[in-house]
Scaffold this motif. Structure first.
Motif, PDB file in Angstrom:
ATOM      1  N   TRP A  79       0.833  -1.212   0.000  1.00  0.00           N
ATOM      2  CA  TRP A  79       0.000   0.000   0.000  1.00  0.00           C
ATOM      3  C   TRP A  79       0.865   1.259   0.000  1.00  0.00           C
ATOM      4  O   TRP A  79       0.558   2.236  -0.703  1.00  0.00           O
ATOM      5  N   PHE A 188       1.832  -3.697  -5.859  1.00  0.00           N
ATOM      6  CA  PHE A 188       0.615  -3.941  -5.104  1.00  0.00           C
ATOM      7  C   PHE A 188      -0.045  -5.262  -5.510  1.00  0.00           C
ATOM      8  O   PHE A 188      -0.364  -6.093  -4.660  1.00  0.00           O
ATOM      9  N   VAL A 189      -0.244  -5.459  -6.801  1.00  0.00           N
ATOM     10  CA  VAL A 189      -0.934  -6.659  -7.282  1.00  0.00           C
ATOM     11  C   VAL A 189      -0.119  -7.914  -6.993  1.00  0.00           C
ATOM     12  O   VAL A 189      -0.671  -8.951  -6.601  1.00  0.00           O
ATOM     13  N   SER A 191       1.658  -8.517  -4.530  1.00  0.00           N
ATOM     14  CA  SER A 191       1.644  -8.851  -3.108  1.00  0.00           C
ATOM     15  C   SER A 191       0.339  -9.522  -2.686  1.00  0.00           C
ATOM     16  O   SER A 191       0.241 -10.032  -1.587  1.00  0.00           O
ATOM     17  N   LEU A 192      -0.672  -9.512  -3.568  1.00  0.00           N
ATOM     18  CA  LEU A 192      -1.972 -10.108  -3.209  1.00  0.00           C
ATOM     19  C   LEU A 192      -1.956 -11.602  -3.287  1.00  0.00           C
ATOM     20  O   LEU A 192      -1.244 -12.252  -3.906  1.00  0.00           O
TER      21      LEU A 192
END
Length: 192
Positions: A79, A188-189, A191-192
């Motif tokens: 984030w 970000f993506v 890390s999902l």
């Protein structure tokens, strides 16, 4: 772990892996500022190298001191990177759209460069977990190798960006901003 060829190869590979985001941002900076001199170029690469060395060391210290507090923070890392890179990239995009005269875009400020350094290296904080078994000297040597690799890779990114920046003139800031936003989204993506 003990001193071995494997230690040095692992450290080099960590450096290459961690430097990829900084390389992309360096290219964007070179695109944005095609007339950049060598002193500024090496200074920028040095900032990225410094943050890439500092973050794994901070992670190593956290592992050896305040692990419980740090574990809660790892959720925020993607984030933070997304927010910082989206802010910087959005600012560059706006500058590019506003400067339709084809002139050279504004250079990245010192504060902007620090934000870029933090944003591209914050994921390296977790590397402290992977080097937790190293003693203090080995952790410092690993961080120095990561910094050296990052410096070389970022310098190459700045050179490449400068070269294409002169060819792309007025569109460089728009392209650079879009690259920064894309890197933030990718961090970000992934890390999902």
């Amino acid at each position: 772990m003990e001193w071995s060829l494997r230690f040095f190869i692992n450290s080099l590979l960590l450096g290459v892996g961690l430097a990829m985001d900084a390389f992309s941002v360096s290219m964007a900076n070179g695109l944005n500022e095609p007339g950049m001199g060598r002193k500024r170029m090496f200074g920028m690469a040095g900032v990225f190298a410094g943050f890439q060395a500092l973050m794994p060391l901070l992670g190593w210290v956290c592992v050896h001191t305040v692990v419980q507090l740090f574990e809660g923070f790892t959720v925020l890392i993607p984030w933070i990177a997304l927010g910082l890179l989206a802010y910087i990239g959005g600012k560059m995009l706006l500058e590019g759209v506003r400067h339709k005269d084809g002139g050279e875009a504004e250079a990245v400020s010192g504060g902007g460069l620090v934000l870029q350094g933090v944003a591209t290296s914050i994921d390296a904080l977790s590397v402290g977990f992977t080097i937790a078994e190293y003693g203090p000297l080995m952790a410092a040597v690993c961080a120095a190798i990561i910094a050296a690799v990052t410096f070389v890779i970022c310098t190459a990114g700045l050179v490449i960006g400068r070269k294409f920046g002169t060819r792309l003139a007025g569109k460089a800031s728009i392209l650079g901003g879009a690259i920064l936003i894309f890197i933030g989204l990718e961090i970000f993506v992934s890390s999902l």
